[in-house]
Design an enzyme around this catalytic site. Structure first.
Site, PDB file in Angstrom:
ATOM      1  N   GLU A   1       0.823  -1.215   0.000  1.00  0.00           N
ATOM      2  CA  GLU A   1       0.000   0.000   0.000  1.00  0.00           C
ATOM      3  C   GLU A   1       0.853   1.260   0.000  1.00  0.00           C
ATOM      4  O   GLU A   1       0.505   2.257  -0.628  1.00  0.00           O
ATOM      5  CB  GLU A   1      -0.958  -0.004   1.200  1.00  0.00           C
ATOM      6  CG  GLU A   1      -2.110  -0.999   1.061  1.00  0.00           C
ATOM      7  CD  GLU A   1      -1.692  -2.444   1.336  1.00  0.00           C
ATOM      8  OE1 GLU A   1      -0.579  -2.662   1.845  1.00  0.00           O
ATOM      9  OE2 GLU A   1      -2.489  -3.355   1.032  1.00  0.00           O
TER      10      GLU A   1
ATOM     11  N   HIS B   1     -11.393  -5.388   8.218  1.00  0.00           N
ATOM     12  CA  HIS B   1     -12.275  -5.223   7.058  1.00  0.00           C
ATOM     13  C   HIS B   1     -13.498  -4.371   7.390  1.00  0.00           C
ATOM     14  O   HIS B   1     -14.454  -4.363   6.630  1.00  0.00           O
ATOM     15  CB  HIS B   1     -12.745  -6.584   6.529  1.00  0.00           C
ATOM     16  CG  HIS B   1     -11.661  -7.416   5.915  1.00  0.00           C
ATOM     17  ND1 HIS B   1     -10.634  -7.941   6.652  1.00  0.00           N
ATOM     18  CD2 HIS B   1     -11.443  -7.809   4.637  1.00  0.00           C
ATOM     19  CE1 HIS B   1      -9.842  -8.641   5.856  1.00  0.00           C
ATOM     20  NE2 HIS B   1     -10.299  -8.570   4.626  1.00  0.00           N
TER      21      HIS B   1
END
Lengths: 376, 333
Positions: free
Chosen positions: B60, B129
């Protein structure tokens, strides 16, 4: 290009560090110019006059470095990160670049900045604390210096992707140190560059010290050797040999321009000064090590070579010194003349588009300042 | 007008942005052949090619760091972070680089980067999540933070964000990806970036929310109406900057306000809203601002998330508190 740990190419003065073994070297510490089977052709065009120009560059940036350090000691700069000892690594690599190439560097690459066309007057304002940026990156093809270690390796890789998308044959180059190779961003940059065959050169100046931490704390293997694991070809070069640095950088740039993708250069050099003017290397460094590297000084060997060739006469040496002094004096004059910034400049350039909340804070602070009769 | 899910509207918005500006490039993990784990980029790589819709390595910080370089070169990257909880490895590049580059270069270098993040809970998923990380980014100068709640805004605001010369964190509440609505793709609406909207007018109290809880607030307003309580519902949309004009005007009318979000309470966006409302509306307030939020805990296992996430009943409990009625907020000190 291939990384080797084969028998030493270098001869002459014994090297103080095993990292130099197998390093590409064209100009020996004694000033002897040798050929290099793989890279010598890259600098075949560099004649005595061209080498003299590189000598001039190195003397000037060392003079800039000395003057800036003095300015810090005299309270005119808040801080300065000296490059003393790394002149060949920076000048040799930066003089290999084209105008349309783009450099992403750390804070120590003042020699690179000089070669890119940053004026000495533009080098000091950030360190005086009067502005966030000394220059327009797009004017000189060099980003403003990066303080977060290794962050710029990714920026260079992304810029290289942009060049690739544009169909340009220009190249991005990332400058970083031995300590930066431990950061995740450096590894991620190598992954991205290899994956996309990005036209980027990773130029690592192994100056042996990350503040107080020796390079042995950053890696269990040679830094150049690590690139192979990413599928990126690498080379180790004597970073105090301006000709060898120029040669390997030209080779890496040519490779990138031809679509060959990224390369990794480990320029083995030495930070002869402190990390910054706030640092005291006597607390962690053996003075004998510094003395050993002094004998490998990047400027002395060029001077010895050109003197032996009869090129660097007393007259020309004096002319180079005068040029360096002139640049340093101009930098000093520009530095001390810099006014403190307008307090309302605090609010500039944070956003490109309207931001009512920041506008409100700005207006309130303006009213506050206006409440003092003689504040503005 | 056509009926779309919010996910479909985002896909259409990305397609429109890619078509309108050749400098727009999409980057992210699994966004190419797969079309993204939520299929938001479905079909776009096939249509625009792998250079404009780039599958990236699983890194990322690498995605954001290379986006900085691409933007430096004049591109307009749209990065997808696969899940809210995966943004933290990119935090340094976002906060230290993306947010500051314009100021660091005295305005010479703008970074028009859009960072799309599926956010929030309510989908019964595993750890990392279901996070709501908006406060980290709303606290960071140089960034804009946007949260969408329905298909029309998803379509419009995503294009506004991509066209914006400032970096934008673009939050997509993943539990609303399948929410359907009518979408006008004519782009005839005025630019909405930076503005809140009053979704439902009311007189007794204002509910300020955003993202996945907008639907909850609207349902709560229906339920409250059945009991004779009139709630005004504001979808903040822009979390940085906050549209204080719209928020303050509403609270001055109603005199009472409940702020609700999924993220933990302490130092969350609700704290900023409560402080800002109090500063602007102090003499109009009949009651202190009330916050109904997630708890100050790491996101819980999915079987417990219904207790953690503000729902209709908890929101109405907060409304009761704001109205001075008996509620769980009593006896706190």
């Amino acid at each position: 290009m291939s990384h080797t740990v084969a028998a030493p190419r270098a001869a002459g003065t014994p090297d103080p560090d095993p990292a130099l073994r197998g390093a590409v070297r064209i100009l020996t510490p004694d000033g002897e110019r040798r050929d290099d089977a793989e890279y010598g052709g890259q600098v075949a065009d560099v004649d005595d006059e061209a080498l003299l120009a590189l000598y001039d560059d190195m003397v000037v940036v060392r003079r800039i470095d000395t003057e800036a350090t003095n300015l810090q000691r005299q309270g005119e700069l808040a801080l300065w990160p000296p490059l003393l000892g790394q002149e060949a690594a920076q000048i040799g690599s930066a003089r290999a670049l084209r105008t349309d190439d783009f450099a992403f560097t750390s804070y120590r690459e003042n020699g690179v900045a000089y070669c890119r066309g940053v004026t000495p007057a533009e080098l000091v304002p950030v360190w005086r604390g009067v502005t966030a940026s000394g220059w327009d990156p797009y004017r000189v093809g060099m980003a403003t210096p990066q303080v977060i270690i290794a962050a710029q390796t990714l920026h260079a890789t992304g810029y290289a992707l942009g060049l690739q998308h544009d169909g340009s044959d220009a190249v991005a180059i990332a400058y970083f140190g031995d300590g930066a190779t431990s950061e995740g961003d450096a590894s991620e940059a190598l992954v991205f560059a290899a994956t996309y065959t990005a036209p980027v050169v990773f130029f690592c100046q192994n100056n042996h010290w990350a503040i107080s931490e020796p390079v042995s704390l950053q890696s269990g293997s040679s830094l150049a050797g690590r690139a192979a694991g990413f599928g990126v070809p690498s080379v180790t070069v004597d970073g105090n040999d301006v000709l060898a640095v120029l040669a390997v950088t030209r080779a890496a740039l040519a490779r990138a321009r031809a679509g060959g993708g990224p390369s990794f250069i480990e320029a083995v050099t030495y930070r002869m000064g402190p990390h910054t003017t706030a640092d005291d290397p006597t607390r962690y460094r053996d003075p004998a090590e510094l003395e050993a590297w002094r004998r490998l000084d990047p400027i002395d060997r060029v001077a010895a070579h050109l003197t032996a060739r009869g090129v660097l006469t007393d007259e020309r040496r004096a002319a180079v010194t005068a040029h360096a002094d002139e640049v340093a004096h101009a930098m000093r004059a520009a530095c001390t003349a810099l006014p403190d910034p307008d307090p309302m400049s605090l609010f500039e350039h944070v956003y490109a588009t309207a931001h009512p909340e920041l506008d409100r804070q700005k207006a309130r602070y303006a009213r506050y300042l206006d409440s003092f009769e003689d504040a503005r | 007008m056509s009926t779309m899910t919010m996910g479909g509207a985002l896909n259409a918005g990305l397609r429109a942005a890619l078509t309108a500006d050749p400098k727009v490039v999409l980057m992210g993990e699994d966004i190419g052949r797969l079309g993204g784990v939520y299929r938001i980029t479905d079909g776009l790589q096939r249509e625009f090619g792998p250079r404009r819709v780039m599958d990236t390595p699983l890194a990322e910080s690498g995605i954001l760091g290379t986006a900085v370089g691409l933007a430096y070169r004049g591109y307009r990257p749209v990065c997808e972070i696969q899940f809210d909880g995966f943004v933290y490895p990119a935090f340094d590049q976002i906060v230290s680089q993306v947010a500051r580059m314009r100021a660091r270069t005295n305005g010479a270098v703008s970074l028009p980067i859009t960072i799309r993040i599926p956010v929030g809970g309510g989908i019964g998923s595993a750890e990392h999540h279901s996070d709501s990380p908006e406060a980290y980014f709303a606290h960071t100068p140089g960034l804009r933070v946007v949260s969408v709640a329905d298909p029309q805004d998803a379509y419009d605001l995503l294009q506004d964000a991509i066209a914006c010369d400032d970096p934008v964190l673009f939050f997509e509440p993943k539990r609303r990806y399948h929410l359907k609505g009518e979408v006008d793709t004519g782009r005839s609406r005025p630019a909405a970036l930076g503005t809140a909207r009053v979704l439902r007018q009311g007189t007794d109290a204002t509910v300020v929310t955003f993202g996945g809880l907008v639907q909850v607030a609207l349902a709560a307003a229906d339920a409250a109406a059945d009991e004779g309580v009139s709630l005004e519902v504001i979808d903040l949309r822009s979390l940085s900057p906050i549209d204080w004009v719209t928020v303050a005007a509403s609270v001055r009318r109603t005199g009472r306000v409940v702020v609700t979000h999924e993220a933990p309470e302490s130092v969350g966006l609700g704290a900023e809203l409560a402080a800002g409302i109090t500063e602007r509306c102090f003499s109009y307030l009949e009651h202190a601002p009330v916050r109904v939020t997630g708890f100050d805990i790491p996101y819980p296992p999915s079987k417990l998330e219904k207790h953690h996430l503000p729902d209709l009943d908890r929101l109405l409990d907060g409304v009761d508190a704001a109205l001075g009625r008996p509620s769980s907020f009593e006896d706190e000190s």
